[in-house]
Design a protein around this motif. Structure first.
Motif, mmCIF file in Angstrom:
data_model
loop_
_atom_site.group_PDB
_atom_site.id
_atom_site.type_symbol
_atom_site.label_atom_id
_atom_site.label_comp_id
_atom_site.label_asym_id
_atom_site.label_seq_id
_atom_site.Cartn_x
_atom_site.Cartn_y
_atom_site.Cartn_z
ATOM 1 N N ASP A 89 0.801 -1.219 0.000
ATOM 2 C CA ASP A 89 0.000 0.000 0.000
ATOM 3 C C ASP A 89 0.835 1.271 0.000
ATOM 4 O O ASP A 89 0.348 2.351 -0.309
ATOM 5 C CB ASP A 89 -0.911 0.032 1.242
ATOM 6 C CG ASP A 89 -1.823 -1.178 1.303
ATOM 7 O OD1 ASP A 89 -2.305 -1.594 0.229
ATOM 8 O OD2 ASP A 89 -2.040 -1.710 2.403
ATOM 9 N N GLY A 90 2.093 1.171 0.358
ATOM 10 C CA GLY A 90 2.947 2.352 0.430
ATOM 11 C C GLY A 90 4.375 1.975 0.737
ATOM 12 O O GLY A 90 4.715 0.791 0.902
ATOM 13 N N VAL A 91 5.215 3.021 0.819
ATOM 14 C CA VAL A 91 6.645 2.828 1.047
ATOM 15 C C VAL A 91 7.081 3.705 2.214
ATOM 16 O O VAL A 91 6.652 4.855 2.335
ATOM 17 C CB VAL A 91 7.462 3.202 -0.207
ATOM 18 C CG1 VAL A 91 8.953 3.003 0.047
ATOM 19 C CG2 VAL A 91 7.002 2.402 -1.412
ATOM 20 N N LEU A 92 7.941 3.176 3.069
ATOM 21 C CA LEU A 92 8.510 3.942 4.166
ATOM 22 C C LEU A 92 10.022 3.747 4.123
ATOM 23 O O LEU A 92 10.505 2.610 4.162
ATOM 24 C CB LEU A 92 7.959 3.463 5.508
ATOM 25 C CG LEU A 92 8.334 4.305 6.731
ATOM 26 C CD1 LEU A 92 7.586 5.642 6.699
ATOM 27 C CD2 LEU A 92 8.007 3.561 8.016
ATOM 28 N N THR A 93 10.763 4.847 4.018
ATOM 29 C CA THR A 93 12.214 4.777 3.919
ATOM 30 C C THR A 93 12.844 5.325 5.199
ATOM 31 O O THR A 93 12.567 6.455 5.593
ATOM 32 C CB THR A 93 12.734 5.564 2.708
ATOM 33 O OG1 THR A 93 12.058 5.120 1.525
ATOM 34 C CG2 THR A 93 14.230 5.361 2.526
ATOM 35 N N VAL A 94 13.686 4.520 5.814
ATOM 36 C CA VAL A 94 14.305 4.864 7.090
ATOM 37 C C VAL A 94 15.817 4.786 6.954
ATOM 38 O O VAL A 94 16.355 3.826 6.402
ATOM 39 C CB VAL A 94 13.834 3.905 8.202
ATOM 40 C CG1 VAL A 94 14.547 4.218 9.515
ATOM 41 C CG2 VAL A 94 12.326 3.997 8.378
ATOM 42 N N GLY A 95 16.506 5.813 7.452
ATOM 43 C CA GLY A 95 17.958 5.831 7.419
ATOM 44 C C GLY A 95 18.527 5.995 8.813
ATOM 45 O O GLY A 95 17.871 6.521 9.710
ATOM 46 N N GLY A 96 19.749 5.543 9.008
ATOM 47 C CA GLY A 96 20.369 5.690 10.312
ATOM 48 C C GLY A 96 21.858 5.421 10.264
ATOM 49 O O GLY A 96 22.370 4.835 9.299
ATOM 50 N N ARG A 97 22.552 5.882 11.273
ATOM 51 C CA ARG A 97 23.961 5.561 11.429
ATOM 52 C C ARG A 97 24.114 4.053 11.595
ATOM 53 O O ARG A 97 23.242 3.382 12.143
ATOM 54 C CB ARG A 97 24.520 6.265 12.670
ATOM 55 C CG ARG A 97 24.750 7.764 12.523
ATOM 56 C CD ARG A 97 26.028 8.062 11.770
ATOM 57 N NE ARG A 97 27.193 7.536 12.440
ATOM 58 C CZ ARG A 97 28.168 8.290 12.961
ATOM 59 N NH1 ARG A 97 28.086 9.609 12.911
ATOM 60 N NH2 ARG A 97 29.221 7.732 13.535
ATOM 61 N N PHE A 98 25.252 3.535 11.150
ATOM 62 C CA PHE A 98 25.502 2.090 11.224
ATOM 63 C C PHE A 98 25.329 1.589 12.654
ATOM 64 O O PHE A 98 24.654 0.585 12.908
ATOM 65 C CB PHE A 98 26.923 1.789 10.731
ATOM 66 C CG PHE A 98 27.194 0.333 10.482
ATOM 67 C CD1 PHE A 98 27.242 -0.175 9.199
ATOM 68 C CD2 PHE A 98 27.390 -0.548 11.539
ATOM 69 C CE1 PHE A 98 27.478 -1.527 8.972
ATOM 70 C CE2 PHE A 98 27.624 -1.898 11.326
ATOM 71 C CZ PHE A 98 27.670 -2.382 10.031
ATOM 72 N N GLY A 99 25.930 2.303 13.636
ATOM 73 C CA GLY A 99 25.862 1.879 15.020
ATOM 74 C C GLY A 99 24.472 1.902 15.602
ATOM 75 O O GLY A 99 24.181 1.192 16.567
ATOM 76 N N LEU A 100 23.587 2.721 15.026
ATOM 77 C CA LEU A 100 22.215 2.783 15.512
ATOM 78 C C LEU A 100 21.325 1.727 14.856
ATOM 79 O O LEU A 100 20.227 1.447 15.348
ATOM 80 C CB LEU A 100 21.649 4.182 15.298
ATOM 81 C CG LEU A 100 22.273 5.227 16.233
ATOM 82 C CD1 LEU A 100 21.981 6.637 15.747
ATOM 83 C CD2 LEU A 100 21.776 5.037 17.652
ATOM 84 N N TRP A 101 21.778 1.155 13.764
ATOM 85 C CA TRP A 101 21.079 -0.007 13.208
ATOM 86 C C TRP A 101 21.341 -1.234 14.085
ATOM 87 O O TRP A 101 20.449 -2.030 14.345
ATOM 88 C CB TRP A 101 21.526 -0.283 11.774
ATOM 89 C CG TRP A 101 20.798 0.528 10.752
ATOM 90 C CD1 TRP A 101 21.257 1.624 10.073
ATOM 91 C CD2 TRP A 101 19.450 0.326 10.310
ATOM 92 N NE1 TRP A 101 20.280 2.112 9.242
ATOM 93 C CE2 TRP A 101 19.168 1.331 9.360
ATOM 94 C CE3 TRP A 101 18.458 -0.605 10.615
ATOM 95 C CZ2 TRP A 101 17.933 1.427 8.718
ATOM 96 C CZ3 TRP A 101 17.222 -0.516 9.985
ATOM 97 C CH2 TRP A 101 16.979 0.498 9.041
ATOM 98 N N GLU A 102 22.586 -1.359 14.566
ATOM 99 C CA GLU A 102 22.936 -2.509 15.398
ATOM 100 C C GLU A 102 22.135 -2.502 16.694
ATOM 101 O O GLU A 102 22.113 -1.510 17.414
ATOM 102 C CB GLU A 102 24.434 -2.482 15.741
ATOM 103 C CG GLU A 102 25.355 -2.689 14.561
ATOM 104 C CD GLU A 102 26.806 -2.695 14.991
ATOM 105 O OE1 GLU A 102 27.375 -3.797 15.133
ATOM 106 O OE2 GLU A 102 27.364 -1.607 15.194
ATOM 107 N N GLU A 103 21.480 -3.592 16.971
ATOM 108 C CA GLU A 103 20.764 -3.806 18.233
ATOM 109 C C GLU A 103 19.636 -2.803 18.484
ATOM 110 O O GLU A 103 19.074 -2.767 19.567
ATOM 111 C CB GLU A 103 21.741 -3.761 19.427
ATOM 112 C CG GLU A 103 22.896 -4.735 19.335
ATOM 113 C CD GLU A 103 22.439 -6.180 19.310
ATOM 114 O OE1 GLU A 103 21.390 -6.480 19.897
ATOM 115 O OE2 GLU A 103 23.145 -7.006 18.700
ATOM 116 N N LEU A 104 19.301 -1.971 17.491
ATOM 117 C CA LEU A 104 18.195 -1.032 17.688
ATOM 118 C C LEU A 104 17.279 -1.047 16.470
ATOM 119 O O LEU A 104 16.199 -1.632 16.504
ATOM 120 C CB LEU A 104 18.727 0.379 17.951
ATOM 121 C CG LEU A 104 17.643 1.462 18.137
ATOM 122 C CD1 LEU A 104 16.790 1.167 19.363
ATOM 123 C CD2 LEU A 104 18.286 2.842 18.252
#
Length: 288
Positions: A89-104
């Motif tokens: 139904d739609g698209v959601l694009t999320v970006g983040g620092r590498f360290g904030l992808w880990e375990e979060l």
């Protein structure tokens, strides 16, 4: 209106200067100036005041900003929607620092998939400059980072506070950077605190801009370095790494950045899940 002109306007705003925008767009400063002049001629007003400190928006520029963001976001959304596979139904694009992808954020992905199965998720890794630019251009819906910039049309909220602790591969490591110390660049706030607590520090033999690289090196070859407690808590419990006693601990806030305008249900759900995950993770970290 040519969306390239609006995109250039947003890039100048993100960079804070025409020179910075030229570097981000990989064009000459004169090209940036020409695009802004063309945009101002179409609108019949001045958008920027230029001085030695960089650029700032005029009153007209502040008014145009929200329209430029909507224009670029609409074009980007149309491009994404055109490429959305059937069944979503739609698209959601999320970006983040590498360290904030880990375990979060990696833990957030399956939660969001279950909460909104009809939404196609796009995940990106980047540093603050490119994440902010993606938000301003409408390529990103949400970004999580350590050092955001305040920009019109974007909401910046504190998501969590990292506890950066000194860990080492050996239990008897000194409470200060040693010969095998790995300096991880967690951003200007961390480096400023680091310089205050270690004024005699003359530099590390290895410096990395992504925590994962430093952690992998220490795991395989030994050494010490500063890392978020949430990332190394399990390693500490298992005895694979050791908390260095008497070493200073640094605090580093992480922020959630998203459009100020009222969000749709999917964006609201995504933000809510991120806030809840950050809060629960912080509680677990305190227990560790």
């Amino acid at each position: 209106m040519d969306t390239e002109l609006a995109r250039t306007f947003l890039t100048v705003l993100a960079a804070g200067s025409f020179i910075g925008a030229a570097e981000l767009l990989h064009v000459s400063q004169s090209t940036v100036s020409a695009r802004i002049r063309a945009l101002e001629e179409q609108l019949g007003c001045s958008l920027f005041v230029r001085n030695k400190a960089g650029t700032r928006l005029t009153a007209a520029g502040r008014q145009f900003h929200k329209h430029a963001a909507v224009l670029v976001r609409t074009v980007e959304q149309a491009r994404q929607d055109a490429g959305t596979p059937s069944g979503f139904d739609g698209v959601l694009t999320v970006g983040g620092r590498f360290g904030l992808w880990e375990e979060l954020l990696l833990a957030w992905l399956p939660l969001m998939r279950r909460a909104a199965p009809g939404i196609l998720l796009r995940a990106e890794i980047g540093f603050e400059e490119e994440l902010m630019r993606g938000l301003l251009e409408g390529r990103l819906d949400i970004a999580v980072m350590y050092t955001p910039q305040s920009r019109p049309g974007l909401a910046v909220e504190r998501l969590l506070e990292e506890r950066l602790v000194l860990v080492a591969s050996e239990p008897e490591a000194p409470p200060a950077p040693a010969r095998d110390y790995v300096l991880v660049d967690w951003g200007p706030e961390f480096l400023a605190q680091h310089n205050v607590f270690f004024p005699a520090f003359s530099g590390a033999g290895l410096m990395v801009n992504i925590g994962w690289l430093g952690l992998q090196h220490i795991r395989r070859h030994g050494g010490s370095g500063y890392f978020p407690l949430r990332l190394v808590a399990d390693e500490l419990r298992r005895g694979r790494l050791h908390r260095v006693p008497d070493a200073p601990e640094f605090r580093l806030p992480a922020y959630l950045v998203h459009p100020e305008e009222p969000a749709d249900a999917a964006l609201d759900a995504a933000l809510g899940l991120m806030r809840g995950l950050a809060a629960s993770g912080h509680a677990e970290e305190e227990e560790a």
